[in-house]
Each structure stands twice: as structure tokens, then as C-alpha cells.
Design a protein around this motif. Structure first.
Motif, PDB file in Angstrom:
ATOM      1  N   GLU A 563     -19.266  -4.158  24.852  1.00 38.96           N
ATOM      2  CA  GLU A 563     -20.066  -3.730  23.708  1.00 38.96           C
ATOM      3  C   GLU A 563     -21.448  -4.370  23.703  1.00 38.96           C
ATOM      4  OE1 GLU A 563     -19.101  -1.475  21.513  1.00 38.96           O
ATOM      5  OE2 GLU A 563     -17.128  -1.261  22.426  1.00 38.96           O
ATOM      6  N   GLN A 607     -14.375 -13.741  19.921  1.00 39.94           N
ATOM      7  CA  GLN A 607     -13.267 -14.237  19.132  1.00 39.94           C
ATOM      8  C   GLN A 607     -13.362 -13.721  17.694  1.00 39.94           C
ATOM      9  OE1 GLN A 607     -13.094 -18.432  19.557  1.00 39.94           O
ATOM     10  NE2 GLN A 607     -11.080 -18.586  18.628  1.00 39.94           N
ATOM     11  N   LEU A 608     -14.570 -13.771  17.185  1.00 39.94           N
ATOM     12  CA  LEU A 608     -14.791 -13.367  15.804  1.00 39.94           C
ATOM     13  C   LEU A 608     -14.489 -11.882  15.619  1.00 39.94           C
ATOM     14  CD1 LEU A 608     -16.004 -14.779  13.218  1.00 39.94           C
ATOM     15  CD2 LEU A 608     -18.095 -13.579  13.777  1.00 39.94           C
ATOM     16  N   PHE A 609     -14.920 -11.076  16.587  1.00 41.88           N
ATOM     17  CA  PHE A 609     -14.764  -9.636  16.454  1.00 41.88           C
ATOM     18  C   PHE A 609     -13.544  -9.123  17.208  1.00 41.88           C
ATOM     19  CE2 PHE A 609     -19.517  -8.747  15.559  1.00 41.88           C
ATOM     20  CZ  PHE A 609     -19.334  -9.198  14.271  1.00 41.88           C
ATOM     21  N   ASN A 610     -12.802 -10.074  17.832  1.00 43.53           N
ATOM     22  CA  ASN A 610     -11.572  -9.645  18.448  1.00 43.53           C
ATOM     23  C   ASN A 610     -11.812  -8.648  19.590  1.00 43.53           C
ATOM     24  OD1 ASN A 610      -8.924  -9.758  18.673  1.00 43.53           O
ATOM     25  ND2 ASN A 610      -8.422  -8.681  16.766  1.00 43.53           N
ATOM     26  N   VAL A 658     -18.923  -3.105   7.067  1.00 44.97           N
ATOM     27  CA  VAL A 658     -18.082  -3.854   7.988  1.00 44.97           C
ATOM     28  C   VAL A 658     -18.586  -5.290   7.948  1.00 44.97           C
ATOM     29  CG1 VAL A 658     -17.345  -4.065  10.375  1.00 44.97           C
ATOM     30  CG2 VAL A 658     -17.872  -1.826   9.443  1.00 44.97           C
ATOM     31  N   VAL A 661     -21.462  -7.124  10.255  1.00 38.09           N
ATOM     32  CA  VAL A 661     -22.348  -6.102  10.816  1.00 38.09           C
ATOM     33  C   VAL A 661     -23.196  -5.549   9.680  1.00 38.09           C
ATOM     34  CG1 VAL A 661     -22.379  -3.798  11.786  1.00 38.09           C
ATOM     35  CG2 VAL A 661     -20.826  -5.486  12.716  1.00 38.09           C
ATOM     36  N   MET A 674     -23.966  -2.083  17.341  1.00 35.55           N
ATOM     37  CA  MET A 674     -23.894  -2.692  16.016  1.00 35.55           C
ATOM     38  C   MET A 674     -25.008  -3.735  15.863  1.00 35.55           C
ATOM     39  SD  MET A 674     -21.407  -1.312  14.550  1.00 35.55           S
ATOM     40  CE  MET A 674     -20.766   0.124  15.394  1.00 35.55           C
ATOM     41  N   MET A 684     -18.245 -15.598   7.767  1.00 37.44           N
ATOM     42  CA  MET A 684     -16.940 -15.271   8.351  1.00 37.44           C
ATOM     43  C   MET A 684     -16.379 -16.474   9.105  1.00 37.44           C
ATOM     44  SD  MET A 684     -17.454 -11.517  10.000  1.00 37.44           S
ATOM     45  CE  MET A 684     -15.860 -11.236  10.768  1.00 37.44           C
ATOM     46  N   ILE A 688     -12.948 -18.599   8.299  1.00 33.63           N
ATOM     47  CA  ILE A 688     -11.859 -18.783   9.261  1.00 33.63           C
ATOM     48  C   ILE A 688     -11.607 -20.275   9.478  1.00 33.63           C
ATOM     49  CG2 ILE A 688     -11.210 -18.453  11.672  1.00 33.63           C
ATOM     50  CD1 ILE A 688     -12.749 -15.777  11.516  1.00 33.63           C
ATOM     51  N   LYS A 691      -9.718 -21.675   6.617  1.00 34.78           N
ATOM     52  CA  LYS A 691      -8.341 -21.227   6.624  1.00 34.78           C
ATOM     53  C   LYS A 691      -7.527 -22.068   7.620  1.00 34.78           C
ATOM     54  CE  LYS A 691      -7.579 -16.764   5.407  1.00 34.78           C
ATOM     55  NZ  LYS A 691      -7.834 -15.362   5.694  1.00 34.78           N
ATOM     56  N   LYS A 692      -8.117 -22.267   8.785  1.00 30.52           N
ATOM     57  CA  LYS A 692      -7.426 -23.059   9.814  1.00 30.52           C
ATOM     58  C   LYS A 692      -7.145 -24.463   9.305  1.00 30.52           C
ATOM     59  CE  LYS A 692      -9.182 -21.027  14.019  1.00 30.52           C
ATOM     60  NZ  LYS A 692     -10.117 -21.263  15.110  1.00 30.52           N
ATOM     61  N   GLU A 695      -4.318 -24.473   6.945  1.00 29.35           N
ATOM     62  CA  GLU A 695      -3.034 -24.294   7.613  1.00 29.35           C
ATOM     63  C   GLU A 695      -2.581 -25.573   8.301  1.00 29.35           C
ATOM     64  OE1 GLU A 695      -2.964 -20.851  10.113  1.00 29.35           O
ATOM     65  OE2 GLU A 695      -3.146 -19.606   8.310  1.00 29.35           O
TER      66      GLU A 695
ATOM     67  N   THR B  32     -18.105   3.693  20.274  1.00 26.26           N
ATOM     68  CA  THR B  32     -18.466   2.289  20.108  1.00 26.26           C
ATOM     69  C   THR B  32     -17.500   1.650  19.131  1.00 26.26           C
ATOM     70  OG1 THR B  32     -20.766   2.815  20.465  1.00 26.26           O
ATOM     71  CG2 THR B  32     -20.287   0.706  19.413  1.00 26.26           C
ATOM     72  N   PRO B  35     -16.034  -4.023  14.902  1.00 25.92           N
ATOM     73  CA  PRO B  35     -15.270  -5.259  14.869  1.00 25.92           C
ATOM     74  C   PRO B  35     -14.192  -5.225  13.787  1.00 25.92           C
ATOM     75  CG  PRO B  35     -17.475  -5.612  14.029  1.00 25.92           C
ATOM     76  CD  PRO B  35     -17.444  -4.226  14.572  1.00 25.92           C
ATOM     77  N   ASN B  36     -13.058  -5.812  14.090  1.00 33.40           N
ATOM     78  CA  ASN B  36     -11.980  -6.009  13.120  1.00 33.40           C
ATOM     79  C   ASN B  36     -11.660  -4.770  12.319  1.00 33.40           C
ATOM     80  OD1 ASN B  36     -12.049  -8.639  13.963  1.00 33.40           O
ATOM     81  ND2 ASN B  36     -13.497  -9.238  12.369  1.00 33.40           N
ATOM     82  N   LEU B 158      -6.815 -13.650  14.861  1.00 37.68           N
ATOM     83  CA  LEU B 158      -7.997 -14.500  14.856  1.00 37.68           C
ATOM     84  C   LEU B 158      -7.605 -15.965  14.779  1.00 37.68           C
ATOM     85  CD1 LEU B 158     -10.580 -12.740  12.578  1.00 37.68           C
ATOM     86  CD2 LEU B 158     -10.899 -13.465  14.934  1.00 37.68           C
ATOM     87  N   ILE B 159      -6.628 -16.207  13.923  1.00 37.83           N
ATOM     88  CA  ILE B 159      -6.247 -17.597  13.734  1.00 37.83           C
ATOM     89  C   ILE B 159      -5.434 -18.083  14.917  1.00 37.83           C
ATOM     90  CG2 ILE B 159      -4.792 -19.083  12.287  1.00 37.83           C
ATOM     91  CD1 ILE B 159      -5.783 -17.180   9.959  1.00 37.83           C
TER      92      ILE B 159
END
Lengths: 707, 160
Positions: A563, A607-610, A658, A661, A674, A684, A688, A691-692, A695, B32, B35-36, B158-159
Motif C-alpha cells: 500500500e 502494525q497499526l493498520f494490520n 476511518v 486516515v 490513503m 491510536m 493501544i 490498553k497493553k 492488560e 486499495t 486500515p482496520n 493488534l494487541i
């Protein structure tokens, strides 16, 4: 007349807003005063009155009539122009705007303020030196004659414009009994007669108890520019009514053809050029006025006025495009390899045409910043009155062009900054004199282009910002530590932080502690910056830096896996190849990169957008260091591609927002990329990380419980 | 009143959409990714300067997806709401026919035993021996309804 008038109401409203803006700005200039300015105010009021009459907005007509009468006395020199009158007239402009707003929104308005103002107007009028005009106010609108004499002398070409006197007479007959006498004096001999011309004149007598002069004039509304019209009541022996009617004839004629009327004082200055006044504020402000006359449109309106030159250049470009297209298609009809050169040249021309066309179209959205600036003379006028300070406003660069969408959103922050300059910046007259400064304070508004940005400066020659007061206040509010080392400018910029207000007293103009932070937020939301500079005793400058347009963005293309993403160039601090010795991993997955003496958190986009990426390792990867809200982060990407301007397209139109973006764009090959929302990405990543952390704590607690 | 419907095949069943909402039928081009995003949303494409989301209708209706090839078809739908028309592309197995139905002959969809969100269903019409499921373009072309299923596993991934 059976024309459906309602379709013209939007036009009437738009013109009325223009007229009101013109009246307002002219009234503010009137304080220096001259005939031409009064005339233009009078004309604006008169067209509003006429329009309102046509569409049956009686309350607007009645009110505007009072204004018009007052203005009429002023332009005839029967009344001196004092600030008292100007104030009431300005108030009247507000009232008229209120009424027009109500018509536009089809809502009710607050009658009380209008009643108050019309009382003030009537008070002024009744105290007028010439009593007859004072009396004529009610005459025209309410007093009726039992019989009217109408002399109607149409111009020869009247019937060619689609008007038929017979229809007019029919309409008159609806008002009462009508006697028609044709005057044939000007009838030429049969050989000279042109069948398409009208040579007749009429003398009419209308018998009715309930008809007003206005009703009669309304019938002739559509032809009043093409005829001489005299309306006189017969049974009432009131010369002043006649004089008004003469006045009206003269003023309609004067707009169209100033030279064919009896000499009256106002006709001496027929040009509509703005006057040059001796005051230093005069030149820029009047120039401003001229711009407004030409281009002012209703701010909320869905339409914009575009200069003819811009449209012309568009048409030219489209013409060229058509030529290029026909050349290319001709080439394609009978193509062989020998013509490749021609094809390349043609394509190049096409590229050129397209580029120019694009620029041209973008320019249509650009408007002079006077659209945003033109409210300030009035604002300063009102603020000066309210605070009792004598203040002059100097506007420069009001022709600097800016995208319409940016313009719409910058107005409120600017108002706030100007209010702030007047309220906190400019000192009281005593203080100014004591400091050896002129009693009159000055506020400057400057706009100019710098690179791809527009800069707006709001400057005052007031007391400046007290560095220590700001510093102490910030300490008190816990915004900074006592040991924090700050430059002067950094200290001044603290006043833009939320919950900060140094005004000792809260005034109703500014100083409620909200505002400046909102200003900063709004400007940042537009992709702009604000800087504060100040010299104690000499004044402060607020410098607002804005992108010219929200539709186009300078971007750096980056690649992550398959991308392509666009990083807004304005956010990029630098791009670098990560060296492994500078990488620190703290508490699990958090990666910090040491950039000189700073530790910058690294956010891997994949990682952020997988997404799948080439490399998942920070070592030797490319980092794009970006900054938003004062926070620097390194975005980890696979490759840096070209830098280019991209056109922003919304994702919301057909999908939804989104996170991470801010929009999408279409690249040269037609694919979609994007555009990264840097503040959103930082948020974001923070979410995360939090959150980690939670946890992990939970896990540790659980483990602890187990042990 | 008669209405025309364009029908298409989705895992052996035939579906119909109001033909007035069909803007065009295209071969699937490169998409395209966003994300997510939820699984059924394949991403966006550029259709003559407009950015359009592409939804795999199989996945949106809870069926297993097919692999895409150069014959995979998307139907570009445009809502008839003139104020804010929404345009979306749906990936289907194949485009079938255009039928005319009398409104009176369209029956209510069965309330039970349906894999598909009932809000997308408008009715059922019979042609000869076949049954055609008619989709409600009002809900299908409503952003809140069509994109109501959120991506489920994204945060966990993600985690993790």
C-alpha cells in the motif's frame, strides 16, 4: 401582472445582503463623509425597499422607508451628518438584516429591537430641521388621496421590452375607477412612423379612497426605468407629497442616467469610484469597500460569485483542450509509427492543458480575503464604542486570495483575535498618553502570501504581553514547572493554552478564559499555525499561517508493503534511516528512537493498520519523523516515494471516517492512496499502549493472586 | 405498478436489486485496502475520480468468500437519494437477468431461517420455477446499515 415572483426571492435576498454590507461599510466611512458615499447608501436602501415592496414584504418596506427618508435629508444637505445619526443608521442596518434573515429562514424575528430602532429613527426625523419631510413619512405610506393624477410618458422603445401599457392600465383599474387620456402631441407623421415604436403618452386619473402612491408606483415598477412617471394626488392640496414624488423620479433616473435630470447636489459626483480620504485608514478601507461591492456574496450561501476573467480563462482553456483533443483523434484515425513524435507532442500539450485547467478551476474557489475582513471595520467601531477607546483599523492585502472553505472557518478565530487586541492589547487613552503614545490606538490586519501559505497578521500598538505575568499565571495553573526554561515567544504562546486568561477582570468582550485555546485549535484544524510575538510597551503581533486550500495538500508518498500512503508534508520533521545503536526498547514493545537529544516513539504503520510489510524490524528501516500537537513520533515505513501535491477526497461520502486516515487521494496511475492523519495516528498508538499497559497490570495482579 | 430488477447470483441463490439503483457493472479492479476494516469491506476503488467502497456481498451476508479472478464482477449501486447519493460497489458471483415484477406479486420474505440480516430484504418474487430474493436498496445503500458490522478481531490482533 401574473408573473410568479417567488422564484426571484433568493435573488432579492442575495442583493439585499449585498446592499446591507455596502450600507454598513459606507456608513463606517461616512464618518469622514461625502455626497457620493451617502448616495451609494441611499441607493442600496432604496433598492432594498423597492425589492421588498415588489415581493410584498411590507414590514421591510415600511422600516426601510424611514431609513431612506433620513438618508434623503442627509444627501440633500438638510441634515448634518453626526455620529448620532450614523449610529442609528448602523442599528437600522442590523434590524434590516434581522428582517431579511427572517425572510430567508422563514422564521419570526424579535420585533422589539426593530420597534426601538424605528422609534429612534422617527425621533430623529421629527426633530429634523425641515418639517415637511418629517411629515411626508406617513403621507407616502399611509395617507390616501381620493383621486390621483398620473402622467405616464413612456420611452419610444417601451413595447420592445415586452411591456404593454394596456396591461398596466388594466392593473390600475383593479385599484379603482380609471380615466385614461391619450396625448398624441409627439405622434410623428405617418411616413416617419416606426411600427415598433410607441409614440403615445397618457394622462390618467384614478379615483379611489384606499390607494396609496406606493400602490400606483408598484404597478409601474417594471417600467419605471423606461418612462417618466408623475403621480400626484388631486384632492389633497399637499405640495410636499408632490415634492417627494419628484424626488423619487429623480433618484431612479439618477441611477441610470445622471445627466438628464434637474441639477441636484448629488448629481455632481456621478462616478462610483471610492473617495480618497485624508485619514491613513481611508485608503485601504475604501479599497476594501470596492472589493465588497464587486464580490460580496451571502456567506452561508451555496453559491459563489466568480470574476468574469476567471470564467473567460476557463473557457479559453477548454477551447484549447478541444483543439488538442481533435488533433489527437485525427492522429489516431490514420496512425503509423512515423507519427510517434507528433503523438508525443500532442500528449504533452494535453498534459499542459489539463494542468492549466486544474489550476484555473482551483482558482474559482479562491476568494479575496476581504470576505473575511469586511466585518472588522464594524466590529472595531462597535468595540471602540463599548470600551471607550479610540481605535483605528488599518487593513492591508484584502485582495489576497484564499480558498472558500478555509475562509468560512477562519472568520471566527480572527474575530476573537481582533477582539482580544482591542480589549487586552490597546490600553486606555490615559495610559497611552502617559506612555507617550498617540491617544488613538491602532490595530492592523495584514494578509499576504508566503510560499504555499497565506499569512494573516493581527497587530496592535498596545501595551504588549507581560512576560512575567504570563509565566506566573502558567505556573499557577500548573501548565509549566518553575524550572522550565522558555524563550519569550514560548512564554507568549502559553496564552493559547486551554484555561488561560490573564485579564484581571472578565469583560463581556473577551477574557472568559475560553477562546484563545479554541482559536489555536481551530487554526490547527485547518492545518495552520499561530505564532505570538510581543514587545512590552509597543504591542503584540499574532501571526496566523494557513494553507491556501483544504482541497490540495503537499504530500510525501510512502510505501508500506503493497500500500501507498500520503504523509502531509507540513507534519514531517525529517526522514532518516534508523541506526540500531539508537534504538531502545522499553517496557515490552514500546520502541524509542534516540534522535539527537530526544527520544522519539516509533510507530510501525504495518502494525497499526494490520498490513503485511516488507520488513518488521525497526533496525535499518526508514523512519519518517512527524510532529503533531507538539508530539514527535517516528513512522516506520518500507520505502519513501515521490513528493507531490495530492487532491484530497473524502472517504465519508460513500463510507465513513476511518481512524488514522484523514482522507484518500488518487495517484497518477489511477489507484487510491490513503492520507495519514498524524494526530489521529498518535492517538491510536497511545490508546493501544495504554490498553497493553492495563492488560499487563491485570496479568501481573492475576499472577500475584495465584502466588 | 411494475418495477424492473437486475438479478445476480450469490452462492447459488438469485438476488435482485432495483435497476434504477444500478449505476454500472464493472470487472473488479485493484482495490486499495483500508486500515482496520471489517472483512467484508474489501477496500476502495477510484471510479472516475470518486472514491467508492467495495463490499463483498457474500461476506456481508455471512457466507464464505470466493477467490477473485479477472472475471469477478462488481455492481456499482447508487442510491436514489438525490441530496446525498451514496455509491458503493458490491462483489457478486455473476450477473444474471433483468426481470419485471408487478409490485403486487412480490411476497413478504420469510421471517425466520435466514442467514441475511432481515433489514436488507424487501421481498420474494417467483419467476417460472425460481425464487428471487429482492434486496431493499434503501437499507443496502445506507451507510449505517451496510457498514454496521464492525471488524471483530482487529483489536485482539493488534494487541497480540
Amino acid at each position: 401582472m401574473s408573473v410568479d415572483l417567488s422564484q426571484f426571492i433568493p435573488t432579492f435576498l442575495e442583493e439585499s445582503y449585498e446592499g446591507l454590507a455596502l450600507m454598513e461599510s459606507s456608513l463606517l466611512n461616512l464618518e469622514q463623509g461625502d455626497d457620493e458615499t451617502i448616495n451609494s447608501i441611499f441607493r442600496a436602501a432604496h433598492s432594498i425597499k423597492g425589492g421588498a415592496g415588489t415581493f410584498g414584504f411590507g414590514h421591510v418596506t415600511d422600516f426601510t422607508h424611514l431609513v431612506e427618508t433620513l438618508l434623503d435629508e442627509m444627501r440633500d444637505g438638510r441634515r448634518e451628518i453626526r455620529s448620532e445619526e450614523v449610529e442609528v443608521l448602523l442599528e437600522s442596518v442590523d434590524c434590516m438584516r434581522l428582517m431579511i434573515d427572517a425572510i430567508q429562514n422563514e422564521t419570526d424575528y424579535d420585533n422589539s429591537s426593530i420597534d426601538v430602532t424605528s422609534e429612534k429613527l422617527e425621533l430623529l426625523l421629527s426633530g429634523s430641521l425641515s418639517d415637511d419631510t418629517g411629515a411626508d413619512t406617513p403621507v407616502e405610506t399611509s395617507k390616501n388621496a381620493s383621486s390621483w393624477q398620473i402622467i405616464f410618458i413612456p420611452e419610444h422603445h417601451l413595447v420592445q421590452t415586452g411591456n404593454d401599457p394596456l396591461l398596466l392600465f388594466n392593473a390600475l383599474e383593479d385599484l379603482g375607477e380609471l380615466k385614461v387620456n391619450a396625448i398624441v402631441d409627439s405622434l410623428p407623421s405617418l411616413t416617419e412612423m416606426d411600427v415598433e415604436e410607441l409614440y403615445l403618452q397618457w394622462e390618467l386619473q384614478l379615483f379611489s379612497d384606499s390607494v396609496t402612491e406606493q400602490d400606483i408606483r408598484e404597478v409601474f415598477e417594471w417600467v419605471e426605468d423606461e418612462c417618466e412617471l408623475e403621480v400626484t394626488p388631486v384632492s389633497f392640496d399637499e405640495p410636499e407629497t408632490e415634492s417627494t414624488s419628484l424626488d423619487e423620479t429623480s433618484e431612479t433616473a439618477e441611477v441610470k442616467q445622471p445627466n438628464d435630470e434637474t441639477p441636484s447636489p448629488e448629481v455632481t459626483a456621478p462616478n462610483i469610484e471610492p473617495e480618497i480620504t485624508p485619514s491613513p485608514a481611508g485608503a485601504p478601507v475604501t479599497e476594501n469597500k470596492e472589493v465588497k461591492v464587486a464580490t460580496k456574496a451571502k456567506p452561508e450561501g451555496g453559491s459563489i460569485r466568480v470574476g468574469v476573467d476567471k470564467v473567460d480563462s476557463l473557457i479559453n482553456l477548454v477551447g484549447e483542450l478541444v483543439i488538442t483533443q481533435s488533433m489527437l483523434s485525427e492522429l489516431g484515425n490514420d496512425f503509423d509509427l512515423s507519427k510517434v513524435d507528433k503523438l508525443t507532442a500532442g500528449l504533452e500539450q494535453l498534459l499542459q492543458n489539463t494542468k492549466e485547467l486544474q489550476e484555473s478551476v482551483m482558482r474559482i474557489r479562491m476568494l479575496p480575503i476581504s470576505f473575511a475582513f469586511n466585518r472588522f471595520p464594524r466590529l472595531i467601531h462597535d468595540l471602540a464604542k463599548k470600551t471607550g477607546k479610540d481605535i483605528e483599523l488599518i487593513i492591508n492585502g484584502e485582495n489576497t486570495e484564499l480558498d472558500k472553505t478555509v475562509m468560512e472557518q477562519i472568520g471566527d478565530p480572527l474575530v476573537h483575535l481582533v477582539r482580544n487586541a482591542v480589549d487586552h492589547g490597546i490600553e486606555t487613552a490615559e495610559k497611552r498618553l502617559a506612555a507617550g503614545k498617540p491617544e488613538k490606538g491602532t490595530v492592523w490586519l495584514d494578509a499576504y502570501h508566503q510560499g504555499g501559505n497565506i499569512v494573516i497578521e493581527i497587530k496592535d500598538d498596545g501595551g504588549g504581553i507581560n512576560r512575567d505575568a504570563v509565566f506566573n499565571k502558567a505556573l499557577e495553573k500548573g501548565l509549566i514547572e518553575p524550572t522550565t526554561n522558555l524563550t519569550d515567544n514560548q512564554v507568549f504562546e502559553l496564552i493559547l493554552e486551554p484555561g488561560f486568561s490573564t485579564a484581571k477582570e472578565v469583560s463581556d468582550i473577551s477574557g472568559r478564559g475560553v477562546g484563545m485555546d479554541v482559536v489555536k485549535k481551530n487554526i490547527q484544524a485547518l492545518g495552520g499555525r499561530i505564532q505570538v510575538d510581543s514587545t512590552p510597551g509597543e504591542g503584540s503581533t499574532f501571526k496566523v499561517n494557513l494553507p491556501l486550500t483544504l482541497a490540495i495538500l503537499d504530500g510525501q508518498l510512502v510505501r508500506v508493503g503493497e500500500e501507498v500512503f500520503v504523509v502531509p508534508l507540513i507534519t514531517i520533521v525529517e526522514s532518516l534511516q534508523a541506526k540500531s545503536e539508537n534504538i531502545n526498547r522499553v517496557s515490552g514493545d514500546m520502541i524509542l528512537y534516540r534522535l539527537r537529544d530526544e527520544n522519539v516513539p516509533v510507530i510501525p504503520i504495518f502494525q497499526l493498520f494490520n498490513l503485511p510489510a516488507d520488513s518488521q524490524d525497526v533496525d535499518d528501516s526508514l523512519l519518517v519523523v512527524v510532529e503533531a500537537d507538539g508530539q514527535k513520533v517516528g513512522l516506520m515505513v518500507d520505502d519513501l516515494l515521490a513528493q507531490q501535491q495530492v487532491v484530497i477526497k473524502s472517504l465519508k461520502d460513500n463510507y465513513q471516517d476511518v481512524s488514522g486516515v484523514s482522507g484518500a487521494t488518487i495517484l497518477g496511475d489511477g489507484s487510491v492512496a490513503m492520507i495519514l492523519d498524524i494526530p489521529g495516528i498518535i492517538q491510536m498508538a497511545l490508546d493501544i499502549a495504554n490498553k497493553k499497559q492495563k492488560e499487563k497490570q491485570l496479568k501481573m495482579q492475576n499472577e500475584g493472586a495465584l502466588i | 405498478m411494475e418495477q424492473e430488477y437486475l438479478t445476480f447470483i450469490l452462492s447459488g441463490e438469485e438476488f435482485g436489486v432495483d435497476i434504477l439503483c444500478v449505476q454500472e457493472i464493472r470487472v473488479l479492479t485493484t482495490v486499495t485496502e483500508l486500515p482496520n476494516k471489517p472483512d467484508y469491506l474489501k477496500g476502495v476503488i477510484n471510479l472516475r475520480g470518486v472514491i467508492i467502497p467495495i463490499v463483498d456481498l457474500r461476506q456481508r451476508f455471512g457466507k464464505d468468500p470466493l477467490d477473485y479472478n479477472d472475471k469477478t464482477v462488481t455492481i456499482i449501486l447508487r442510491s436514489q437519494n438525490s441530496v446525498k447519493p451514496m455509491v458503493v460497489g458490491i462483489i457478486v458471483d455473476a450477473v444474471s437477468e433483468v426481470y419485471k415484477f408487478e409490485t403486487a406479486n412480490i411476497r413478504q420474505p420469510p421471517a425466520l431461517g435466514n442467514q441475511i440480516d432481515s433489514c436488507f430484504l424487501k421481498g420474494i418474487a417467483a419467476v417460472e420455477e425460481k425464487l428471487i430474493i429482492l434486496l431493499d436498496t434503501n437499507t443496502l445503500l445506507d451507510q449505517d446499515e451496510l457498514f454496521s458490522l464492525e471488524a471483530e478481531n482487529e483489536e485482539a490482533e493488534l494487541i497480540g
